[in-house]
Design a protein around this motif. Structure first.
Motif, PDB file in Angstrom:
ATOM      1  N   VAL A 284       0.874  -1.006  -0.019  1.00 25.72           N
ATOM      2  CA  VAL A 284      -0.035  -0.074  -0.025  1.00 25.72           C
ATOM      3  C   VAL A 284       0.743   1.103   0.008  1.00 25.72           C
ATOM      4  O   VAL A 284       1.725   1.375   0.935  1.00 25.72           O
ATOM      5  CB  VAL A 284      -0.749  -0.048   1.304  1.00 25.72           C
ATOM      6  N   LEU A 289      -2.538   8.179  -0.362  1.00 26.43           N
ATOM      7  CA  LEU A 289      -3.855   8.070   0.037  1.00 26.43           C
ATOM      8  C   LEU A 289      -4.545   9.491   0.034  1.00 26.43           C
ATOM      9  O   LEU A 289      -5.672   9.338  -0.087  1.00 26.43           O
ATOM     10  CB  LEU A 289      -3.788   7.729   1.597  1.00 26.43           C
ATOM     11  N   GLN A 320     -10.002  -5.734   7.382  1.00 27.78           N
ATOM     12  CA  GLN A 320     -10.763  -4.485   8.087  1.00 27.78           C
ATOM     13  C   GLN A 320     -11.618  -5.305   9.119  1.00 27.78           C
ATOM     14  O   GLN A 320     -12.050  -6.232   9.394  1.00 27.78           O
ATOM     15  CB  GLN A 320     -11.637  -3.699   7.175  1.00 27.78           C
ATOM     16  N   TRP A 345     -10.559   3.897  11.229  1.00 28.80           N
ATOM     17  CA  TRP A 345     -10.315   3.415   9.766  1.00 28.80           C
ATOM     18  C   TRP A 345      -9.925   1.708  10.136  1.00 28.80           C
ATOM     19  O   TRP A 345      -8.947   1.758  10.690  1.00 28.80           O
ATOM     20  CB  TRP A 345      -8.853   3.983   9.507  1.00 28.80           C
ATOM     21  N   PHE A 347      -8.825  -0.405   8.366  1.00 31.28           N
ATOM     22  CA  PHE A 347      -7.489  -0.940   7.870  1.00 31.28           C
ATOM     23  C   PHE A 347      -6.458  -0.720   9.100  1.00 31.28           C
ATOM     24  O   PHE A 347      -5.409  -1.569   8.723  1.00 31.28           O
ATOM     25  CB  PHE A 347      -7.227  -0.305   6.685  1.00 31.28           C
ATOM     26  N   PHE A 370      -2.716  -2.358   7.659  1.00 33.22           N
ATOM     27  CA  PHE A 370      -2.866  -2.853   6.383  1.00 33.22           C
ATOM     28  C   PHE A 370      -2.392  -4.230   6.397  1.00 33.22           C
ATOM     29  O   PHE A 370      -1.142  -4.686   6.178  1.00 33.22           O
ATOM     30  CB  PHE A 370      -2.028  -2.301   5.376  1.00 33.22           C
ATOM     31  N   VAL A 403      -7.690   1.596  -1.735  1.00 28.29           N
ATOM     32  CA  VAL A 403      -7.828   2.056  -0.495  1.00 28.29           C
ATOM     33  C   VAL A 403      -7.625   3.711  -0.435  1.00 28.29           C
ATOM     34  O   VAL A 403      -6.844   4.311  -1.200  1.00 28.29           O
ATOM     35  CB  VAL A 403      -6.305   1.778   0.308  1.00 28.29           C
TER      36      VAL A 403
END
Length: 572
Positions: A284, A289, A320, A345, A347, A370, A403
């Motif tokens: 990621v 983001l 998640q 969040w 994640f 993540f 994401v």
């Protein structure tokens, strides 16, 4: 009138009593001589609270000099901490049973300094040694009071010292449960500090570099912590051809391992090595983001086949969890100033679901970013223990995954988080089989000394490469403590997990098994205590007096009956 005289002689009876007394004295003497060479103790408590592990006993019996322990739990401490204080004292008394005069302890009241300045300086010194104060709010005689407690100790040996925090446990537990968890951990905390100060040489730990792993600043916090207990050296995988450290740490690699590097890791484990791995199966890009989001894509590391052979599959997905950390997002503007709010969040899971294992026993919540799920596959001779799991309110997204922080603005639908707990950290231990058994070896490797089957080893895999990475102070470029969430100021137990995992991997004596001690809570009903207080006080006062009176009366009648029976008979 004739009187018959009966003559009783007590001489044979006295001789018999003296003989039995002499025999009993001789038996006591023989028993004492035998006990001096065959020491034993019997713990009759249900939860064995007065027993210590064989590993702790070995550490204490091997002491060559005096260990001094200063415990800062003296003085006017709250009632709950009295139990912790008593447990520490009892544990140290047990330590002295095996170490003799080589354990000396003292309980100190930190608040007895002469002046406020001296007291503040003393408090600062304790904090510098790692003993952080705890504010305790209590109610005494209807008034709310605040007390500062230092639930810790300083262990000194050979001119070195180490601070030990005795208040541990899970922050989500009730205060009583957390104190009980702290009581359960007293033996391990004190024994591990003693072992660290007294051991000759530190275990060798290799920190792998060369495959895009986290840099020295990103892992600076945990490296600094571990260097107090281990001799850590940065090394490339190629160095494993000639070295066999007690454990090897792989922290967030981003480049694939070559066939030759994978072979060296395989053979390191086959020779009895231990691995601690923090891996990201999905990449990621955090920098994207805030620019409309990014796509999380699979990240091959070249270790997947190796782990699969040893019984573990690193899934290319993201988890998640409704139990999650927060992330700052701009929700609007007030004038020309953006308004930032902390939004949960999923994640970034906050994990507080652990296995029954000493690595994670009574551990506070840990934090991930993540994270992927882990599955097990069949591997003969390998035991698999899931150490950390997400909460039951989790869901999975197979990569590639979009994401974006914009998703934080959307309403959460709890019913969609229905995948149940997902394991994100596993312990593998037992007899591993080489990936290259009955296969051609990679080109360029030394085929001599190839080992096809291991004789034992341990591997801990965490499916989050960011787990050991600390935040960095942007002004000073100094690493912040590992586990410190920069936005919420929370402290998570990532560092403690890593320390426990390495202790389990490298400690052949099994000292960490002391963390398995379990003491049951037997709380009193406070409402019933208050209602029946007078009754029990009266009972405790009168019953001992009545028992003494009854014993006295009984003894009187017994003596009367005894001597009446042996009275001299007379005849007129």
């Amino acid at each position: 009138m004739q009187i018959r005289k009966t003559q009783h002689s007590g001489t044979p009876k006295k001789i018999e009593d003296l003989l039995w007394f002499g025999i009993g004295l001789m038996l006591l003497l023989i028993l004492n001589v035998w006990a001096s060479d065959n020491f034993f103790r019997i713990d009759l408590t249900e939860d064995k609270r007065y027993s210590i592990t064989p590993a702790t006993t070995a550490v204490l019996e091997e002491l060559e000099d005096v260990v001094y322990v200063d415990v800062y739990l003296e003085g006017d401490v709250p009632a709950g901490f009295k139990r912790l204080q008593r447990s520490v004292r009892e544990t140290l008394d047990e330590f002295r049973t095996y170490a003799g005069g080589n354990i000396q302890y003292n309980f100190i009241d930190p608040s007895t300094a002469v002046s406020q300045n001296a007291r503040n300086e003393f408090y600062s010194n304790l904090a510098a040694k790692g003993i952080q104060p705890t504010n305790i709010f209590d109610t005494e005689e209807g008034k709310r009071t605040e007390k500062l407690v230092f639930p810790g100790a300083v262990v000194s040996y050979g001119g070195q010292e180490r601070g030990v925090m005795l208040l541990k446990g899970n922050m989500t537990a009730t205060p009583e449960e957390r104190l009980n968890q702290s009581v359960e951990g007293v033996e391990y905390e004190l024994a591990s500090a003693i072992r660290e100060l007294t051991q000759q040489g530190k275990p060798q730990v290799g920190w792998l570099v060369g495959n895009g792993e986290a840099d020295s600043i990103q892992v600076g916090s945990i490296m600094q912590t571990l260097q107090e207990q281990y001799d850590i050296s940065r090394m490339r995988p190629e160095a494993l051809a000639g070295q066999q450290p007690a454990a090897v740490v792989i922290a967030n690699p981003t480049q694939q391992f070559t066939d030759q590097q994978r072979f060296l890791l395989d053979q390191y484990v086959m020779r009895g090595g231990n691995l601690l791995m923090f891996l990201d199966a999905v990449r990621v890009n955090m920098d994207s983001l805030g620019q409309g989001g990014t796509i999380a894509v699979p990240q091959p590391l070249g270790l997947e086949e190796l782990l699969f052979r040893w019984g573990l599959r690193l899934n290319q997905n993201l988890v998640q969890d409704l139990s999650s950390g927060a992330y700052p997002i701009v929700v609007g503007n007030m004038g020309d100033q953006p308004q930032v709010r902390m939004l949960r969040w999923p994640f970034f899971p906050v994990m507080n679901n652990y296995a029954a294992h000493p690595i994670v026993r009574n551990l506070d919540a840990t934090y991930a970013r993540f994270v992927s799920s882990l599955d097990t596959v069949k591997a003969e001779g390998v035991r698999k223990t899931p150490l950390i799991l997400t909460s039951q309110y989790s869901r999975l997204f197979n990569a590639p995954v979009r994401v974006s922080v914009e998703d934080l603005r959307r309403d959460v639908r709890p019913e969609s988080y229905n995948a149940g707990p997902q394991p994100v950290a596993y312990l593998l231990e037992g007899e591993f089989t080489s990936l290259y058994k009955n296969r051609f070896l990679p080109e360029g490797v030394d085929e001599q000394g190839f080992v096809a089957d291991s004789q034992g080893g341990k591997i801990v895999v965490v499916s989050d490469g960011d787990f050991p990475i600390n935040e960095v102070n942007r002004r000073t470029r100094e690493p912040l403590p590992l586990g410190a969430a920069p936005f919420t100021q929370q402290i998570f137990a990532n560092s403690e997990f890593i320390q426990n995992a390495l202790a389990y991997l490298t400690n052949e004596s099994g000292l960490i098994l002391a963390r398995n001690k379990e003491i049951a809570i037997r709380p009193l009903d406070p409402v019933r205590v208050e209602a029946e207080k007078s009754w029990w006080q009266t009972l405790n006062l009168l019953v001992p007096v009545l028992l003494v009176v009854l014993l006295g009366v009984g003894h009187y009648f017994w003596r009367k009956r005894k001597y009446t029976r042996f009275a001299k008979p007379t005849e007129a």
